[in-house]
Each structure stands twice: as C-alpha cells, then as structure tokens.
Design a protein around this motif. Structure first.
Motif, PDB file in Angstrom:
ATOM      1  N   SER A  71       0.807  -1.206   0.000  1.00 23.71           N
ATOM      2  CA  SER A  71       0.000   0.000   0.000  1.00 23.71           C
ATOM      3  C   SER A  71       0.853   1.274   0.000  1.00 23.71           C
ATOM      4  N   CYS A  72       1.774   1.414   0.961  1.00 20.76           N
ATOM      5  CA  CYS A  72       2.557   2.655   1.082  1.00 20.76           C
ATOM      6  C   CYS A  72       3.979   2.522   0.543  1.00 20.76           C
ATOM      7  N   ASN A  73       4.389   1.324   0.154  1.00 24.13           N
ATOM      8  CA  ASN A  73       5.689   1.043  -0.464  1.00 24.13           C
ATOM      9  C   ASN A  73       6.879   1.308   0.456  1.00 24.13           C
ATOM     10  N   ARG A  74       6.675   1.301   1.769  1.00 28.55           N
ATOM     11  CA  ARG A  74       7.804   1.434   2.692  1.00 28.55           C
ATOM     12  C   ARG A  74       8.522   0.096   2.792  1.00 28.55           C
ATOM     13  N   PRO A  75       9.859   0.108   3.049  1.00 30.60           N
ATOM     14  CA  PRO A  75      10.588  -1.154   3.197  1.00 30.60           C
ATOM     15  C   PRO A  75      10.052  -1.935   4.391  1.00 30.60           C
ATOM     16  N   GLY A  76       9.893  -3.231   4.201  1.00 34.70           N
ATOM     17  CA  GLY A  76       9.286  -4.044   5.249  1.00 34.70           C
ATOM     18  C   GLY A  76      10.121  -5.244   5.639  1.00 34.70           C
ATOM     19  N   GLY A  94      -0.150  -8.211   7.522  1.00 36.90           N
ATOM     20  CA  GLY A  94      -1.214  -8.933   6.838  1.00 36.90           C
ATOM     21  C   GLY A  94      -1.444  -8.417   5.437  1.00 36.90           C
ATOM     22  N   ARG A  95      -1.725  -9.346   4.528  1.00 37.83           N
ATOM     23  CA  ARG A  95      -1.987  -9.027   3.119  1.00 37.83           C
ATOM     24  C   ARG A  95      -0.846  -8.235   2.485  1.00 37.83           C
ATOM     25  N   GLY A  96       0.371  -8.431   2.980  1.00 41.39           N
ATOM     26  CA  GLY A  96       1.537  -7.744   2.422  1.00 41.39           C
ATOM     27  C   GLY A  96       1.621  -6.278   2.807  1.00 41.39           C
ATOM     28  N   MET A  97       0.887  -5.865   3.866  1.00 40.53           N
ATOM     29  CA  MET A  97       0.857  -4.458   4.267  1.00 40.53           C
ATOM     30  C   MET A  97       1.425  -4.278   5.676  1.00 40.53           C
ATOM     31  N   CYS A  98       1.880  -3.053   5.942  1.00 46.05           N
ATOM     32  CA  CYS A  98       2.334  -2.705   7.283  1.00 46.05           C
ATOM     33  C   CYS A  98       1.110  -2.539   8.183  1.00 46.05           C
ATOM     34  N   ARG A  99       1.364  -2.427   9.487  1.00 43.05           N
ATOM     35  CA  ARG A  99       0.253  -2.370  10.435  1.00 43.05           C
ATOM     36  C   ARG A  99      -0.673  -1.178  10.181  1.00 43.05           C
ATOM     37  N   ALA A 100      -0.120  -0.012   9.885  1.00 38.42           N
ATOM     38  CA  ALA A 100      -0.955   1.175   9.661  1.00 38.42           C
ATOM     39  C   ALA A 100      -1.863   0.989   8.447  1.00 38.42           C
ATOM     40  N   CYS A 101      -1.318   0.506   7.346  1.00 32.90           N
ATOM     41  CA  CYS A 101      -2.120   0.304   6.128  1.00 32.90           C
ATOM     42  C   CYS A 101      -3.135  -0.818   6.320  1.00 32.90           C
ATOM     43  N   TYR A 102      -2.708  -1.901   6.973  1.00 32.08           N
ATOM     44  CA  TYR A 102      -3.585  -3.039   7.194  1.00 32.08           C
ATOM     45  C   TYR A 102      -4.762  -2.649   8.082  1.00 32.08           C
ATOM     46  N   THR A 103      -4.499  -1.875   9.127  1.00 28.45           N
ATOM     47  CA  THR A 103      -5.567  -1.414  10.017  1.00 28.45           C
ATOM     48  C   THR A 103      -6.538  -0.507   9.271  1.00 28.45           C
ATOM     49  N   ALA A 104      -6.016   0.364   8.413  1.00 26.85           N
ATOM     50  CA  ALA A 104      -6.884   1.247   7.628  1.00 26.85           C
ATOM     51  C   ALA A 104      -7.788   0.439   6.694  1.00 26.85           C
ATOM     52  N   LYS A 110     -14.777  -2.859   7.548  1.00 23.63           N
ATOM     53  CA  LYS A 110     -15.760  -2.929   8.630  1.00 23.63           C
ATOM     54  C   LYS A 110     -16.864  -1.887   8.417  1.00 23.63           C
ATOM     55  N   GLU A 111     -16.460  -0.675   7.995  1.00 23.30           N
ATOM     56  CA  GLU A 111     -17.451   0.350   7.703  1.00 23.30           C
ATOM     57  C   GLU A 111     -18.369  -0.062   6.563  1.00 23.30           C
ATOM     58  N   ALA A 112     -17.782  -0.679   5.525  1.00 16.48           N
ATOM     59  CA  ALA A 112     -18.581  -1.134   4.388  1.00 16.48           C
ATOM     60  C   ALA A 112     -19.576  -2.205   4.815  1.00 16.48           C
ATOM     61  N   ARG A 113     -19.168  -3.110   5.715  1.00 16.22           N
ATOM     62  CA  ARG A 113     -20.094  -4.141   6.216  1.00 16.22           C
ATOM     63  C   ARG A 113     -21.215  -3.521   7.057  1.00 16.22           C
ATOM     64  N   ASP A 114     -20.841  -2.528   7.874  1.00 16.87           N
ATOM     65  CA  ASP A 114     -21.839  -1.892   8.732  1.00 16.87           C
ATOM     66  C   ASP A 114     -22.865  -1.109   7.931  1.00 16.87           C
ATOM     67  N   VAL A 115     -22.455  -0.530   6.819  1.00 17.60           N
ATOM     68  CA  VAL A 115     -23.373   0.225   5.963  1.00 17.60           C
ATOM     69  C   VAL A 115     -24.367  -0.737   5.319  1.00 17.60           C
TER      70      VAL A 115
END
Length: 117
Positions: A71-76, A94-104, A110-115
């Motif tokens: 997502s953000c292309n930072r070294p991991g 998770g899913r090849g993303m860092c914690r900040a991107c994965y949480t977002a 979750k918002e899409a499911r709640d809607v």
C-alpha cells in the motif's frame, strides 16, 4: 617558555597541511583544550586542515530488503524479525501491508459491512 597558541599564531597558515611537526602538535593540543566535545574537536581540526574531513553521510541508511508494503511502499520485514536487524523498516502484518495500512483497510471493510447491514 611561550604558549603553544603563540607558535600557531606566528607560524601556521590557515588550512596549511604542510606544516612542520612542531607546529601541528601544539595546534592539536590547543584544539583539544578548547573544544567542548569530540565533534567540536573534529570540526576544529578539519577547519585547520590538520585532519582529513569526514565524507558526508546519507540522511537515511539504505535498507537492503526485498519486501515492501503493497500500500505505502515502505521497506518491510517479517513481523517476527527484529527492528534492530532491519533498521528503517516496518513490520508486514497482513496481506503484504504494514500495520498502519492493514488497520486502515480493515477499518474501511468494517465500515462497508456496517453500511450494508
């Protein structure tokens, strides 16, 4: 006997590295006596031309890693690897993303499911 600083003032030319040993040693002692810390001493000796200047270091160390956040292309790194071993990297959680991107992404899902519900 006169002070070392007098020898420097009388015989040293600013930045002259071809000085004789009897002028360089007092100059180094004078710098050591008047400097506040090692970095100050090094900068004074570099200005006088008595030591070779340090090469400019890069602002950020280059991290040699093969993983990046998709997502953000930072070294991991793998989440179980130590940050000390891989400085300047983020843990891929998770899913090849860092914690900040994965949480977002999870929050958006979750918002899409709640809607819908």
């Amino acid at each position: 006997m006169s002070e070392p600083s007098q020898y420097i003032a009388e015989s040293a030319v600013f930045g002259d590295t071809n000085l004789v040993d009897w002028t360089i040693a007092p100059a180094m002692r004078t710098v050591a006596a008047h400097s506040k810390n090692t970095d100050d001493a090094r900068s004074l000796l570099e200005m006088l031309g008595l030591i070779a200047p340090r090469t400019a270091s890069a602002a950020e160390p280059v991290v040699a890693c093969k993983r990046r956040c998709v997502s953000c292309n930072r070294p991991g790194r793998h989440s179980s690897e130590s940050l000390k071993k891989w400085p300047g990297t983020v843990a891929i959680v998770g899913r090849g993303m860092c914690r900040a991107c994965y949480t977002a992404v999870l929050d958006a899902e979750k918002e899409a499911r709640d809607v819908v519900a």
